[in-house]
Design an enzyme around this catalytic site. Structure first.
Site, short mmCIF file in Angstrom:
data_model
loop_
_atom_site.label_atom_id
_atom_site.label_comp_id
_atom_site.label_asym_id
_atom_site.label_seq_id
_atom_site.Cartn_x
_atom_site.Cartn_y
_atom_site.Cartn_z
N ASP A 169 -6.13 -0.87 22.52
CA ASP A 169 -6.37 0.46 21.92
C ASP A 169 -6.15 1.57 22.94
O ASP A 169 -6.37 1.38 24.13
CB ASP A 169 -7.82 0.55 21.41
N SER A 194 6.62 3.42 13.02
CA SER A 194 5.19 3.64 13.29
C SER A 194 5.02 4.40 14.59
O SER A 194 5.83 4.25 15.52
CB SER A 194 4.53 2.27 13.40
N TYR A 250 4.27 -6.68 17.02
CA TYR A 250 4.48 -5.86 15.82
C TYR A 250 5.20 -4.56 16.19
O TYR A 250 6.20 -4.19 15.59
CB TYR A 250 3.13 -5.56 15.15
N LYS A 259 9.20 -2.87 15.39
CA LYS A 259 9.53 -1.52 14.92
C LYS A 259 10.55 -0.88 15.86
O LYS A 259 11.53 -0.26 15.42
CB LYS A 259 8.27 -0.64 14.82
N TYR A 306 0.84 -1.22 0.00
CA TYR A 306 0.00 0.00 0.00
C TYR A 306 0.87 1.27 0.00
O TYR A 306 0.75 2.11 -0.90
CB TYR A 306 -0.91 -0.07 1.23
N1 UFG Z 1 -11.77 1.15 15.01
C1 UFG Z 1 -13.11 0.83 15.17
N2 UFG Z 1 -13.61 -0.21 14.45
C2 UFG Z 1 -12.86 -0.94 13.57
C3 UFG Z 1 -11.48 -0.61 13.41
C4 UFG Z 1 -10.98 0.44 14.16
O1 UFG Z 1 -13.83 1.46 15.96
O2 UFG Z 1 -13.39 -1.88 12.96
C5 UFG Z 1 -11.22 2.29 15.76
C6 UFG Z 1 -10.11 1.91 16.71
O3 UFG Z 1 -10.64 1.53 17.96
C7 UFG Z 1 -9.29 3.20 16.77
C8 UFG Z 1 -9.45 3.78 15.37
O4 UFG Z 1 -10.62 3.17 14.83
O5 UFG Z 1 -9.87 4.11 17.69
C9 UFG Z 1 -8.27 3.49 14.44
O6 UFG Z 1 -8.03 2.09 14.44
P1 UFG Z 1 -7.04 1.40 13.35
O7 UFG Z 1 -7.07 -0.06 13.62
O8 UFG Z 1 -7.38 1.87 12.00
O9 UFG Z 1 -5.64 2.04 13.69
P2 UFG Z 1 -4.78 2.02 15.06
O10 UFG Z 1 -4.62 3.44 15.46
O11 UFG Z 1 -5.32 1.08 16.05
O12 UFG Z 1 -3.42 1.39 14.55
C10 UFG Z 1 -2.76 1.94 13.43
C11 UFG Z 1 -2.03 0.84 12.66
C12 UFG Z 1 -0.89 0.29 13.44
C13 UFG Z 1 -0.02 1.38 13.92
C14 UFG Z 1 -0.79 2.44 14.64
C15 UFG Z 1 0.13 3.60 14.92
O13 UFG Z 1 -2.92 -0.21 12.36
O14 UFG Z 1 -0.14 -0.55 12.60
O15 UFG Z 1 -1.86 2.91 13.85
O16 UFG Z 1 -0.45 4.56 15.68
F1 UFG Z 1 0.90 0.87 14.74
#
Ligand code: UFG
Length: 333
Positions: free
Chosen positions: A294, A124, A148, A152, A11
């Site tokens: 989270d 990250s 993961y 990093k 990506y």
């Molecule tokens: N979320 C939902 N529902 C979903 C998916 C996510 O409510 O189905 C929420 C999560 O709780 C969070 C937000 O959306 O509040 C973002 O979630 P993501 O999974 O998109 O991203 P994250 O911030 O958890 O993690 C991402 C990358 C990681 C990286 C991190 C760095 O996936 O690889 O950012 O801050 F390490």
């Protein structure tokens, strides 16, 4: 300048290749297609008008990697290749440590053998763990909550030791916040296998009626609307951050760390409404329990990248959600 891009069909790698070519760099790309598809190479050709100099290989395969360096005079490397799913890393920690560390060490050994001293590494914001202060500065305390993230952090440490051993290296460590969006052509975008873990690809699949509804993981966080707040950054801005980092390390030796984000946080509910309004499509959701691991809020202090790399994100939230949906609409299976 000839740049080796590992994870070139992924990506972020694919969007970065477009910008490298736009900026006049020569590109050599490698990937093992473990989380991407060969068709990306055709899309890259369509966008850039150039056939990509590509090798299908696993970066852990030293002999194959040596061949790439033998056949090309590489000036610098951008190292994207690596496993990146948080949940999977908790289930299969050894697979993550083996792959992400082995590939990086192999790459660094081969770079050393061919005296290539310039590298940009995909780190990250996960290395900040649950941040004590917002916005997050590069000097914040580092910690991780999953294998993961630990890979990093370990790789950042390995790169630091490599620099200490030889001050001729130029190393830029880029700590990404939450990359979203896609190329405006609709040819490149995020195309995860199976049910997505991340918010934006999940929203896209709900909007496209491939999944019934979005589960919002918690609405009782200490945030303005109770849902998690993140720093979403358009993947093209992120790609351009690599160009700025490359320009910088070409002129300066040393090792340094940069946040790549917008500095602006948006909640899950804000992302859902922006997506629905801009794309005029429904995104049904349900409030679900918090997801383990989270955090409430995470957004970047972007001062350093602005001052040192002369880079800042310019794409709006509207462009992020619009391009993300456009990619799916244009690539209906
Ligand atoms: N979320 C939902 N529902 C979903 C998916 C996510 O409510 O189905 C929420 C999560 O709780 C969070 C937000 O959306 O509040 C973002 O979630 P993501 O999974 O998109 O991203 P994250 O911030 O958890 O993690 C991402 C990358 C990681 C990286 C991190 C760095 O996936 O690889 O950012 O801050 F390490």
């Amino acid at each position: 300048m000839k740049v080796l891009v590992t994870g070139g069909t992924g990506y972020i790698g694919s969007h970065t290749i477009v910008e490298l070519i736009n900026h006049g760099y020569e590109v050599v790309a490698v990937d093992d297609f473990s989380n991407s598809k060969p068709i990306v190479l055709d899309k890259l050709k369509e966008i850039t008008g150039q056939k990509i100099n590509f090798y299908e290989l696993d970066v852990c395969d030293k002999e194959k990697l040596r061949r790439v360096f033998k056949e090309n005079k590489i000036d610098a490397v951008i190292h994207f290749a690596g496993y990146k799913a948080v949940g999977e890393s908790v289930e299969k920690p050894l697979m993550y440590y083996r792959n992400n560390l082995d590939s990086t060490i192999t790459l660094l050994e081969v770079m050393d053998e061919f005296e290539v001293r310039k590298i940009v590494f995909s780190s990250s914001a996960t290395v900040y763990g649950d941040p004590e202060e917002l916005p997050i500065k590069e000097t914040a305390k580092l910690s991780t909550t999953n294998p993961y993230g630990s890979t990093k952090l370990f790789i950042e440490g390995i790169l630091k030791d490599v620099y200490i051993s030889n001050n001729n290296y130029s190393i830029a460590i880029l700590r990404y916040f939450n990359p979203v969006g896609a190329h405006p052509s609709g040819l490149l975008g995020e195309d995860p296998n199976g049910i997505p873990n991340n918010l934006m690809p999940y929203i896209v699949k709900v909007a496209n009626k491939e999944l019934p509804h979005l589960n919002i993981f918690g609405n009782d966080y200490d945030t303005p609307d109770g849902t998690g707040v993140r720093d979403y950054i358009h993947v093209i801005d992120l790609a351009l951050g690599h160009i700025s980092a490359l320009e910088y390390i070409d002129k300066h030796t040393g090792i340094d760390y940069y946040n790549l984000g917008t500095g602006q946080g948006y909640s899950v509910l804000e992302m859902v409404s922006a997506f629905s309004e801009v794309n005029k499509v429904a995104v049904p959701y349900e409030i679900a329990p918090r997801r383990e691991g989270d955090i409430a809020m995470c957004y970047a202090d972007t001062t350093k990248a602005k001052q040192v790399l002369n880079w800042e994100a310019t794409h709006s939230l509207q462009e992020m959600v619009e391009s993300a949906y456009n990619f799916v609409v244009k690539n209906q299976k």
